[in-house]
Design a protein around this motif. Sequence first.
Motif, PDB file in Angstrom:
ATOM      1  N   VAL A   1       0.875  -1.174   0.000  1.00 22.24           N
ATOM      2  CA  VAL A   1       0.000   0.000   0.000  1.00 22.24           C
ATOM      3  C   VAL A   1       0.907   1.217   0.000  1.00 22.24           C
ATOM      4  O   VAL A   1       1.678   1.431   0.926  1.00 22.24           O
ATOM      5  CB  VAL A   1      -0.947   0.014   1.216  1.00 22.24           C
ATOM      6  N   GLU A   2       0.862   1.974  -1.088  1.00 20.90           N
ATOM      7  CA  GLU A   2       1.692   3.162  -1.261  1.00 20.90           C
ATOM      8  C   GLU A   2       0.788   4.368  -1.475  1.00 20.90           C
ATOM      9  O   GLU A   2       0.002   4.379  -2.415  1.00 20.90           O
ATOM     10  CB  GLU A   2       2.630   2.990  -2.455  1.00 20.90           C
ATOM     11  N   ASN A   3       0.892   5.346  -0.587  1.00 18.89           N
ATOM     12  CA  ASN A   3       0.061   6.548  -0.666  1.00 18.89           C
ATOM     13  C   ASN A   3      -1.423   6.206  -0.729  1.00 18.89           C
ATOM     14  O   ASN A   3      -2.185   6.815  -1.471  1.00 18.89           O
ATOM     15  CB  ASN A   3       0.464   7.415  -1.864  1.00 18.89           C
ATOM     16  N   GLY A   4      -1.829   5.182   0.022  1.00 16.18           N
ATOM     17  CA  GLY A   4      -3.227   4.784   0.085  1.00 16.18           C
ATOM     18  C   GLY A   4      -3.702   3.939  -1.082  1.00 16.18           C
ATOM     19  O   GLY A   4      -4.872   3.593  -1.161  1.00 16.18           O
ATOM     20  N   VAL A   5      -2.810   3.586  -2.001  1.00 14.45           N
ATOM     21  CA  VAL A   5      -3.168   2.786  -3.173  1.00 14.45           C
ATOM     22  C   VAL A   5      -2.557   1.396  -3.033  1.00 14.45           C
ATOM     23  O   VAL A   5      -1.365   1.257  -2.791  1.00 14.45           O
ATOM     24  CB  VAL A   5      -2.659   3.458  -4.474  1.00 14.45           C
TER      25      VAL A   5
END
Length: 70
Positions: A41-45
Amino acid sequence: MTSLPGGSDHCGSPTERHPLVCDRCGAFAGPSLPVTWTCSVENGVRRHFCETCSRENLRAIEGRLDSPWW
């Protein structure tokens, strides 16, 4: 190790039924996440990486670098 809100360590929900594609190389995984793939999960994605991309970038993943830095 960080857990997702709600206490689940599983990436994706049972209602997600779309084919998974590696966010790095575009490899096709099918409708379910193989145990050899990595979920991040990177920056909420939520992003998925195939076994090959995960192995090639293991040190960056362990260092918690976002995938653009790989």
